[in-house]
Motif scaffolding. Structure first.
Motif, PDB file in Angstrom:
ATOM      1  N   ASP A   1       6.732   2.630  -1.732  1.00  0.00           N
ATOM      2  CA  ASP A   1       5.621   1.475  -0.862  1.00  0.00           C
ATOM      3  C   ASP A   1       5.126   1.926  -1.938  1.00  0.00           C
ATOM      4  O   ASP A   1       3.738   2.970  -2.181  1.00  0.00           O
ATOM      5  CB  ASP A   1       4.845   3.013   0.593  1.00  0.00           C
ATOM      6  CG  ASP A   1       6.359   2.320   1.308  1.00  0.00           C
ATOM      7  OD1 ASP A   1       6.943   1.441   1.285  1.00  0.00           O
ATOM      8  OD2 ASP A   1       5.351   2.789   2.157  1.00  0.00           O
ATOM      9  N   TYR A   2       4.341   0.372  -2.679  1.00  0.00           N
ATOM     10  CA  TYR A   2       2.922   0.379  -4.111  1.00  0.00           C
ATOM     11  C   TYR A   2       2.430  -1.078  -3.174  1.00  0.00           C
ATOM     12  O   TYR A   2       2.576  -1.673  -2.155  1.00  0.00           O
ATOM     13  CB  TYR A   2       3.878   0.039  -5.086  1.00  0.00           C
ATOM     14  CG  TYR A   2       4.253   2.131  -5.589  1.00  0.00           C
ATOM     15  CD1 TYR A   2       3.043   2.597  -5.864  1.00  0.00           C
ATOM     16  CD2 TYR A   2       5.806   2.283  -5.189  1.00  0.00           C
ATOM     17  CE1 TYR A   2       3.651   3.954  -6.836  1.00  0.00           C
ATOM     18  CE2 TYR A   2       6.000   3.591  -5.717  1.00  0.00           C
ATOM     19  CZ  TYR A   2       5.421   4.353  -5.922  1.00  0.00           C
ATOM     20  OH  TYR A   2       5.640   5.171  -6.631  1.00  0.00           O
ATOM     21  N   GLY A   3       1.583  -0.899  -3.630  1.00  0.00           N
ATOM     22  CA  GLY A   3      -0.256  -1.877  -3.957  1.00  0.00           C
ATOM     23  C   GLY A   3      -0.143  -2.560  -2.356  1.00  0.00           C
ATOM     24  O   GLY A   3      -0.874  -2.210  -1.943  1.00  0.00           O
ATOM     25  N   TYR A   4       0.260  -3.786  -2.345  1.00  0.00           N
ATOM     26  CA  TYR A   4       0.309  -4.429  -0.789  1.00  0.00           C
ATOM     27  C   TYR A   4       0.616  -3.287   0.530  1.00  0.00           C
ATOM     28  O   TYR A   4      -0.054  -3.220   1.557  1.00  0.00           O
ATOM     29  CB  TYR A   4       0.358  -5.827  -0.748  1.00  0.00           C
ATOM     30  CG  TYR A   4       0.186  -6.281   1.053  1.00  0.00           C
ATOM     31  CD1 TYR A   4      -1.299  -6.401   1.155  1.00  0.00           C
ATOM     32  CD2 TYR A   4       0.911  -6.473   1.537  1.00  0.00           C
ATOM     33  CE1 TYR A   4      -1.979  -7.789   2.706  1.00  0.00           C
ATOM     34  CE2 TYR A   4       0.197  -7.208   2.846  1.00  0.00           C
ATOM     35  CZ  TYR A   4      -0.485  -7.823   3.055  1.00  0.00           C
ATOM     36  OH  TYR A   4      -1.145  -8.207   4.075  1.00  0.00           O
TER      37      TYR A   4
ATOM     38  N   ILE B   1       0.944   0.112  -0.170  1.00  0.00           N
ATOM     39  CA  ILE B   1      -0.016   1.448   0.965  1.00  0.00           C
ATOM     40  C   ILE B   1      -1.610   0.212   1.150  1.00  0.00           C
ATOM     41  O   ILE B   1      -1.769   1.221   1.895  1.00  0.00           O
ATOM     42  CB  ILE B   1      -0.268   1.184  -0.520  1.00  0.00           C
ATOM     43  CG1 ILE B   1       1.302   2.235  -0.941  1.00  0.00           C
ATOM     44  CG2 ILE B   1      -1.672   2.474  -0.307  1.00  0.00           C
ATOM     45  CD1 ILE B   1       1.999   3.428  -0.460  1.00  0.00           C
ATOM     46  N   GLU B   2      -1.793  -0.569   0.576  1.00  0.00           N
ATOM     47  CA  GLU B   2      -3.428  -1.423   1.086  1.00  0.00           C
ATOM     48  C   GLU B   2      -3.382  -1.496   2.840  1.00  0.00           C
ATOM     49  O   GLU B   2      -3.707  -1.251   3.056  1.00  0.00           O
ATOM     50  CB  GLU B   2      -3.449  -2.441   0.319  1.00  0.00           C
ATOM     51  CG  GLU B   2      -3.703  -2.055  -0.758  1.00  0.00           C
ATOM     52  CD  GLU B   2      -3.689  -3.798  -2.170  1.00  0.00           C
ATOM     53  OE1 GLU B   2      -4.225  -4.522  -1.702  1.00  0.00           O
ATOM     54  OE2 GLU B   2      -3.096  -3.613  -3.013  1.00  0.00           O
ATOM     55  N   VAL B   3      -2.491  -1.737   3.172  1.00  0.00           N
ATOM     56  CA  VAL B   3      -2.414  -2.462   4.465  1.00  0.00           C
ATOM     57  C   VAL B   3      -1.774  -1.190   5.473  1.00  0.00           C
ATOM     58  O   VAL B   3      -1.400  -2.096   6.836  1.00  0.00           O
ATOM     59  CB  VAL B   3      -0.954  -3.767   4.599  1.00  0.00           C
ATOM     60  CG1 VAL B   3      -2.671  -5.171   4.240  1.00  0.00           C
ATOM     61  CG2 VAL B   3      -0.507  -3.229   4.739  1.00  0.00           C
ATOM     62  N   ASN B   4      -1.729  -0.014   5.170  1.00  0.00           N
ATOM     63  CA  ASN B   4      -1.321   0.924   5.462  1.00  0.00           C
ATOM     64  C   ASN B   4      -1.774   1.698   6.551  1.00  0.00           C
ATOM     65  O   ASN B   4      -2.568   2.499   5.806  1.00  0.00           O
ATOM     66  CB  ASN B   4      -0.271   1.933   5.272  1.00  0.00           C
ATOM     67  CG  ASN B   4       0.264   3.138   5.932  1.00  0.00           C
ATOM     68  OD1 ASN B   4      -0.335   3.081   7.327  1.00  0.00           O
ATOM     69  ND2 ASN B   4       1.780   3.457   5.494  1.00  0.00           N
ATOM     70  N   TYR B   5      -2.692   1.260   7.443  1.00  0.00           N
ATOM     71  CA  TYR B   5      -4.225   1.757   7.783  1.00  0.00           C
ATOM     72  C   TYR B   5      -4.232   2.882   8.451  1.00  0.00           C
ATOM     73  O   TYR B   5      -4.938   3.667   8.447  1.00  0.00           O
ATOM     74  CB  TYR B   5      -4.254   0.878   9.307  1.00  0.00           C
ATOM     75  CG  TYR B   5      -4.401  -1.156   8.793  1.00  0.00           C
ATOM     76  CD1 TYR B   5      -5.291  -1.136   7.907  1.00  0.00           C
ATOM     77  CD2 TYR B   5      -3.195  -1.478   9.157  1.00  0.00           C
ATOM     78  CE1 TYR B   5      -6.129  -2.303   7.355  1.00  0.00           C
ATOM     79  CE2 TYR B   5      -3.625  -3.088   8.632  1.00  0.00           C
ATOM     80  CZ  TYR B   5      -4.662  -3.553   8.090  1.00  0.00           C
ATOM     81  OH  TYR B   5      -4.936  -4.651   7.529  1.00  0.00           O
TER      82      TYR B   5
ATOM     83  N   GLN C   1      -4.564   4.862   4.969  1.00  0.00           N
ATOM     84  CA  GLN C   1      -5.827   4.736   4.697  1.00  0.00           C
ATOM     85  C   GLN C   1      -7.104   5.315   5.008  1.00  0.00           C
ATOM     86  O   GLN C   1      -7.801   5.625   4.855  1.00  0.00           O
ATOM     87  CB  GLN C   1      -6.267   3.361   4.792  1.00  0.00           C
ATOM     88  CG  GLN C   1      -5.210   2.257   3.319  1.00  0.00           C
ATOM     89  CD  GLN C   1      -5.321   2.678   2.498  1.00  0.00           C
ATOM     90  OE1 GLN C   1      -6.702   3.605   2.146  1.00  0.00           O
ATOM     91  NE2 GLN C   1      -4.291   2.358   1.577  1.00  0.00           N
TER      92      GLN C   1
ATOM     93  N   LYS D   1      -9.566   8.038   3.397  1.00  0.00           N
ATOM     94  CA  LYS D   1     -10.645   7.640   3.829  1.00  0.00           C
ATOM     95  C   LYS D   1     -11.940   9.294   4.664  1.00  0.00           C
ATOM     96  O   LYS D   1     -12.309   9.546   4.290  1.00  0.00           O
ATOM     97  CB  LYS D   1     -11.386   6.488   4.400  1.00  0.00           C
ATOM     98  CG  LYS D   1     -12.244   6.508   4.965  1.00  0.00           C
ATOM     99  CD  LYS D   1     -12.493   5.253   5.525  1.00  0.00           C
ATOM    100  CE  LYS D   1     -14.240   5.173   5.730  1.00  0.00           C
ATOM    101  NZ  LYS D   1     -14.670   4.304   6.449  1.00  0.00           N
TER     102      LYS D   1
END
Length: 188
Positions: free
Chosen positions: A104-107, A109-113, A116, A120
């Motif tokens: 899993d990379y890029g998008y 990872i970005e949309v894996n809430y 994230q 955070k």
């Protein structure tokens, strides 16, 4: 939260629905005081969902003691390490269906809430999980995810050992004639 002993043994769920002796497994987990968390298959069993799956465990085939053990499993378990706070879970935190895979990379990872949110919050140094059945060590900023893989025979079974003090993970795989072989060692 429990403090780290010399070693702890963890189980990240998927105790049921494998066609094996679930009662014996629950008995061993309890007798050996193995810290375990609830996975999606245990949740499905307890809620009488997804029972049409191949090798689905029937609640009627479990002893009352096994049923009680599964019913009271936590969804997550926090533990301390010499490096910081750790989280044991099945998926990602309380979401037993969420996951991160090695590729899993890029998008993705970005949309894996769920991922994230964990990044955070910066609460955990380590997260030990399962669900994807893909052995993995990946770091996302200050969070390192260690996926234990699986014990299912058809999915390249194995297990991991983690030395938080010396900062390394060892992956083991089961091979022919009941032998275990070390597959790789990854520095944390």
């Amino acid at each position: 939260m429990r403090s780290q002993n010399i070693f702890n043994i963890f189980c990240v769920g998927d105790i049921v629905d494998g066609g094996n002796d679930v009662n014996r497994c629950c008995q061993i987990l309890q007798a050996e005081k193995i810290i375990s968390v609830l996975g999606n298959h245990e949740r499905w069993l307890l809620n009488n969902q997804m029972r049409q799956l191949k090798n689905a465990t029937s609640l009627d085939n479990l002893t009352k003691k096994s049923q009680s053990f599964l019913k009271y499993l936590p969804t997550t378990f926090e533990f301390s390490t010499s490096q910081g706070l750790g989280l044991l879970c099945h998926g990602l935190d309380k979401n037993d269906m969420a996951m991160v895979k090695p590729d899993d990379y890029g998008y993705a990872i970005e949309v894996n809430y769920d991922l994230q949110k964990l990044i955070k919050e910066q609460k955990y140094k380590y997260m030990i999980n399962g669900h994807s059945h893909c052995p993995m060590v990946r770091s996302f900023q200050d969070l390192t995810i260690i996926n234990a893989g699986t014990l299912k025979k058809e999915h390249h079974p194995g297990f991991v050992t983690i030395n938080f003090h010396a900062s390394y993970v060892s992956f083991y795989k089961f091979i022919a004639q009941n032998r275990i072989e070390i597959e790789k060692i990854i520095d944390l």
